[in-house]
Each structure stands twice: as C-alpha cells, then as structure tokens.
Design a protein around this motif. Structure first.
Motif, mmCIF file in Angstrom:
data_model
loop_
_atom_site.group_PDB
_atom_site.id
_atom_site.type_symbol
_atom_site.label_atom_id
_atom_site.label_comp_id
_atom_site.label_asym_id
_atom_site.label_seq_id
_atom_site.Cartn_x
_atom_site.Cartn_y
_atom_site.Cartn_z
ATOM 1 N N ALA A 1 -33.330 -41.838 29.025
ATOM 2 C CA ALA A 1 -34.566 -41.802 29.027
ATOM 3 C C ALA A 1 -34.408 -40.677 27.253
ATOM 4 C CB ALA A 1 -35.775 -41.160 30.167
ATOM 5 N N SER A 2 -35.180 -40.702 26.458
ATOM 6 C CA SER A 2 -34.835 -39.578 25.541
ATOM 7 C C SER A 2 -35.652 -39.480 24.693
ATOM 8 C CB SER A 2 -33.794 -39.765 24.673
ATOM 9 O OG SER A 2 -34.070 -41.508 24.262
ATOM 10 N N VAL A 3 -36.029 -38.486 23.518
ATOM 11 C CA VAL A 3 -36.791 -38.246 22.761
ATOM 12 C C VAL A 3 -35.902 -38.534 21.742
ATOM 13 C CG1 VAL A 3 -38.133 -36.381 21.192
ATOM 14 C CG2 VAL A 3 -38.191 -36.574 23.875
ATOM 15 N N GLU A 4 -35.861 -39.836 21.076
ATOM 16 C CA GLU A 4 -35.039 -40.271 19.861
ATOM 17 C C GLU A 4 -34.795 -39.326 18.711
ATOM 18 O OE1 GLU A 4 -34.817 -43.916 19.911
ATOM 19 O OE2 GLU A 4 -34.623 -44.485 21.726
ATOM 20 N N ASP A 5 -36.233 -39.248 18.153
ATOM 21 C CA ASP A 5 -37.392 -38.770 17.388
ATOM 22 C C ASP A 5 -37.659 -37.722 17.072
ATOM 23 O OD1 ASP A 5 -35.840 -37.876 14.413
ATOM 24 O OD2 ASP A 5 -36.731 -39.815 13.510
ATOM 25 N N GLY A 6 -38.009 -36.510 16.612
ATOM 26 C CA GLY A 6 -39.222 -35.532 16.147
ATOM 27 C C GLY A 6 -39.165 -34.261 16.241
ATOM 28 N N TRP A 7 -40.241 -33.756 16.485
ATOM 29 C CA TRP A 7 -41.018 -32.262 15.684
ATOM 30 C C TRP A 7 -41.075 -31.297 16.907
ATOM 31 C CZ3 TRP A 7 -37.868 -30.986 10.774
ATOM 32 C CH2 TRP A 7 -38.143 -32.020 9.744
ATOM 33 N N VAL A 8 -40.348 -30.163 16.318
ATOM 34 C CA VAL A 8 -41.202 -29.041 17.413
ATOM 35 C C VAL A 8 -41.683 -27.915 16.117
ATOM 36 C CG1 VAL A 8 -40.592 -27.619 19.075
ATOM 37 C CG2 VAL A 8 -39.579 -29.636 19.355
ATOM 38 N N VAL A 9 -42.599 -27.332 16.194
ATOM 39 C CA VAL A 9 -42.989 -26.174 15.374
ATOM 40 C C VAL A 9 -43.424 -25.154 16.106
ATOM 41 C CG1 VAL A 9 -44.617 -25.171 13.671
ATOM 42 C CG2 VAL A 9 -43.631 -27.835 13.108
ATOM 43 N N TRP A 10 -43.217 -24.049 16.324
ATOM 44 C CA TRP A 10 -43.292 -23.079 17.186
ATOM 45 C C TRP A 10 -43.835 -21.629 16.016
ATOM 46 C CZ3 TRP A 10 -38.459 -24.402 16.967
ATOM 47 C CH2 TRP A 10 -37.211 -23.387 16.875
ATOM 48 N N PHE A 11 -44.231 -20.766 16.272
ATOM 49 C CA PHE A 11 -44.823 -19.727 16.187
ATOM 50 C C PHE A 11 -45.522 -18.647 16.495
ATOM 51 C CE2 PHE A 11 -47.977 -23.399 15.612
ATOM 52 C CZ PHE A 11 -49.629 -22.466 15.320
ATOM 53 N N PRO A 12 -45.970 -17.669 15.800
ATOM 54 C CA PRO A 12 -47.279 -17.060 16.893
ATOM 55 C C PRO A 12 -48.217 -16.664 16.446
ATOM 56 C CG PRO A 12 -45.350 -15.703 14.811
ATOM 57 C CD PRO A 12 -45.396 -16.958 15.079
ATOM 58 N N ALA A 13 -49.118 -16.518 16.732
ATOM 59 C CA ALA A 13 -50.541 -16.512 16.369
ATOM 60 C C ALA A 13 -51.018 -15.876 14.913
ATOM 61 C CB ALA A 13 -51.623 -16.453 17.268
ATOM 62 N N ASP A 14 -50.672 -14.694 15.480
ATOM 63 C CA ASP A 14 -51.203 -13.810 14.103
ATOM 64 C C ASP A 14 -50.499 -14.683 12.681
ATOM 65 O OD1 ASP A 14 -48.652 -12.821 14.441
ATOM 66 O OD2 ASP A 14 -48.804 -10.988 15.500
ATOM 67 N N VAL A 15 -49.733 -15.641 12.797
ATOM 68 C CA VAL A 15 -49.327 -15.714 11.082
ATOM 69 C C VAL A 15 -50.600 -16.447 10.814
ATOM 70 C CG1 VAL A 15 -47.052 -16.560 11.617
ATOM 71 C CG2 VAL A 15 -48.514 -18.074 11.612
ATOM 72 N N MET B 1 -32.299 -31.435 18.967
ATOM 73 C CA MET B 1 -30.961 -32.590 18.798
ATOM 74 C C MET B 1 -31.598 -33.837 18.609
ATOM 75 S SD MET B 1 -28.469 -30.879 21.159
ATOM 76 C CE MET B 1 -28.793 -31.693 22.482
ATOM 77 N N ARG B 2 -30.688 -34.709 17.872
ATOM 78 C CA ARG B 2 -31.968 -36.448 17.368
ATOM 79 C C ARG B 2 -30.645 -37.143 18.718
ATOM 80 N NH1 ARG B 2 -32.244 -39.180 11.475
ATOM 81 N NH2 ARG B 2 -33.459 -40.596 12.346
ATOM 82 N N GLY B 3 -31.632 -37.794 19.290
ATOM 83 C CA GLY B 3 -30.690 -38.482 19.579
ATOM 84 C C GLY B 3 -31.031 -38.094 22.009
ATOM 85 N N ALA B 4 -30.889 -37.137 22.192
ATOM 86 C CA ALA B 4 -31.017 -37.097 23.601
ATOM 87 C C ALA B 4 -32.038 -35.687 24.287
ATOM 88 C CB ALA B 4 -29.839 -36.101 23.380
ATOM 89 N N GLU B 5 -32.847 -35.523 24.970
ATOM 90 C CA GLU B 5 -33.380 -34.216 25.156
ATOM 91 C C GLU B 5 -32.735 -33.084 24.954
ATOM 92 O OE1 GLU B 5 -35.778 -35.021 26.729
ATOM 93 O OE2 GLU B 5 -35.718 -36.897 27.649
ATOM 94 N N PRO B 6 -33.497 -31.924 25.134
ATOM 95 C CA PRO B 6 -32.827 -30.737 24.443
ATOM 96 C C PRO B 6 -31.772 -30.559 26.352
ATOM 97 C CG PRO B 6 -35.195 -30.144 24.719
ATOM 98 C CD PRO B 6 -34.556 -31.896 24.970
ATOM 99 N N ALA B 7 -29.989 -29.923 25.469
ATOM 100 C CA ALA B 7 -29.639 -29.594 26.623
ATOM 101 C C ALA B 7 -29.995 -28.506 27.766
ATOM 102 C CB ALA B 7 -28.741 -28.687 25.952
ATOM 103 N N ASP B 8 -30.891 -27.628 27.387
ATOM 104 C CA ASP B 8 -31.156 -27.293 28.905
ATOM 105 C C ASP B 8 -32.487 -28.102 29.350
ATOM 106 O OD1 ASP B 8 -31.989 -25.095 30.612
ATOM 107 O OD2 ASP B 8 -31.494 -23.487 28.637
ATOM 108 N N ASP B 9 -32.005 -27.825 30.565
ATOM 109 C CA ASP B 9 -33.997 -28.743 31.164
ATOM 110 C C ASP B 9 -34.130 -27.771 32.083
ATOM 111 O OD1 ASP B 9 -31.476 -29.427 33.061
ATOM 112 O OD2 ASP B 9 -32.333 -31.462 33.472
ATOM 113 N N ARG B 10 -33.672 -26.500 32.470
ATOM 114 C CA ARG B 10 -34.725 -25.355 33.038
ATOM 115 C C ARG B 10 -35.817 -25.757 32.941
ATOM 116 N NH1 ARG B 10 -29.770 -21.189 32.920
ATOM 117 N NH2 ARG B 10 -29.633 -21.714 30.434
#
Length: 274
Positions: free
Chosen positions: A60-74, A1-10
């Motif tokens: 406090a927030s992450v206003e703009d950014g990216w997350v990339v996730w992938f398995p090692a075997d790719v 989400m842009r302009g906020a921390e991830p909704a689930d902070d657990r």
C-alpha cells in the motif's frame, strides 16, 4: 517521498496545522488512534497535537500527493481572534472530536488543487522577490477552498441540526445582500428573538456575527484576488456604506482593508511532495 509511505511510521505529533492531500493513494493511517483509509482525492486537515501514524500494509502506498504545514499565526489577522480555532479560515481544523478530518476533493477539481499546491511550492522554493506575500496569498486561497469543501450547512444537517443548517444556507446565499436578522428570521418563518436565542445557544454567536464573519471572509478574498476598489468590495459583501464597511473591517482585523491588502506579510508555511 514519491511512491512510498513516509519512512518513519512511528506515531508522532506536530505543533502546527497540516494539510495532507493524496492525489494517488491506496493506504491507511491513524489520527489519534482512529484508522482512516487514504484514497485518490482525499484531503485531511490535521490540528496541532494530533497523533499521526501510517499503518498501510506492504504494497500500500501514497503514490503522489502533497503535505503543507504551517503555524496558525501566519494567517492574516489571526491576532484579532482569541484563539486560532475561532479564525474563519482555520475553522475546519478545529471542529472538535467530531470534526470532518477527511474531505473529498471532487474529481473535476483535483487538477486545480494540484495547481494550488504546486504554485505555493514554487514560491517557497524559488524565493523570488515578494515570495512571502505571494506564498501567503496562495495559502490563504487554499484555506478558503478547504472551508468550502467542509460544507458547514451539510455537517449541521448530518448532526440533526436542521434549523442551524437552514440559517447557514441563508447566510451563504444572501451575505452579499444588506440582509438583516429580521430578513433571515422571516425567510425561516420564526421570530427574530427565537432565532437569536437558538443560534447563540447552539453556536455561541449571533446570526449577525455569522453574517459578518462570512462577509469579511469574502472581503478578504476579493482584496487578495482582485483590484476592485474598497467601495466596490463593500457593496459586493452586503455593505452599501463603504465607510461602515471600513470601520467594521478595522474592528475585526485591526487595520483598514487597504492596509490589509498592501501590508507586508511573513510566511512560515512549508510544502512537501509525497
């Protein structure tokens, strides 16, 4: 989400590799219980199983950014290594408890990093013909850029390992030459035997193996990014004999350079815009 921390902070963990880039941010989060600040230009490498929890205070927030996730075997040729942790492109994710989890992207390079993430995201979202191969190429180049940010020699110097730092500096500066163990030892003014003993004891590999790894890393980059012939690439990575280079590449990757360049690929990478 842009302009906020991830909704689930657990606190949570994942079974894949994660790159988290903060373009504009003023926040904090925890990795395995260790608290980190998150600021503009921070790039975090997160290994499978690490426990993540955002702890940013109100406002406090992450206003703009990216997350990339992938398995090692790719990643190409991952099966050629006994563990993903030994793959040269994935090494930044697996340095152990003292690894550099937070990398700083220089201000002058940040626009390029945003372009990398956006290009990968475009391929995965649009799914045009050849998108799997294109996405894998973008991911591979991104991981090459991450490995350059980690600065292996700098990390070793900071860990009070000046000889190893000097070795990796020579490897980085001269891997494109047909340099030998004797050449490296002569530059460092120690005997080849002593150099071999120290490097193997400290890293589990020989100088020749580190040279070969760096050469193969560059060879893969040139295969992915250029139309150079295999013979030309061999010369650029320190192998005047193209036949020997092809045999060595096949031994390390289970296929020839030409097949690696043109073979089909499968990508399970994902992106998300913060």
């Amino acid at each position: 989400m842009r302009g906020a921390e991830p909704a689930d902070d657990r606190a949570h963990a994942h079974d894949f590799l994660v790159l988290f880039y903060a373009e504009r941010a003023d926040s904090r989060f925890e990795l395995d219980g260790r608290s980190w600040t998150v600021s503009d230009g921070d790039l975090f490498v997160i290994a499978p199983g690490q426990v993540v929890r955002f702890t940013g205070a109100s406002g406090a927030s992450v206003e703009d950014g990216w997350v990339v996730w992938f398995p090692a075997d790719v990643i190409r040729a991952a099966e050629a290594y006994p563990s993903w942790r030994t793959h040269p492109l994935l090494f930044p994710f697996a340095r152990g408890a003292d690894r550099a989890q937070r990398l700083r992207v220089p201000a002058g390079e940040r626009a390029t990093w945003i372009e990398r993430f956006a290009a990968l995201d475009d391929e995965l979202r649009d799914r045009r013909d050849g998108y799997r191969e294109a996405a894998l190429a973008h991911l591979t180049l991104m991981l090459v850029a991450v490995s350059r940010l980690t600065g292996v020699a700098d990390a070793l110097r900071a860990s009070d390992e000046p000889l190893l730092a000097a070795v990796f500096e020579v490897v980085e500066r001269r891997f494109s030459e047909p340099v030998s163990l004797a050449d490296v030892a002569a530059e460092l003014a120690i005997s080849p035997g002593h150099l071999t003993t120290v490097v193997r004891r400290k890293t589990g590999r020989t100088v020749q193996q580190w040279l070969a790894q760096r050469r193969m890393q560059q060879a893969r980059r040139l295969l992915a990014e250029t139309d150079l012939t295999v013979a030309a690439i061999a010369r650029r990575v320190g192998y005047p004999d193209a036949g020997y280079f092809i045999r060595r590449f096949r031994t390390d990757h289970g296929m020839t350079p030409a097949r690696w360049r043109g073979g089909p690929a499968v990508t399970d990478a994902r992106t998300d815009r913060s």
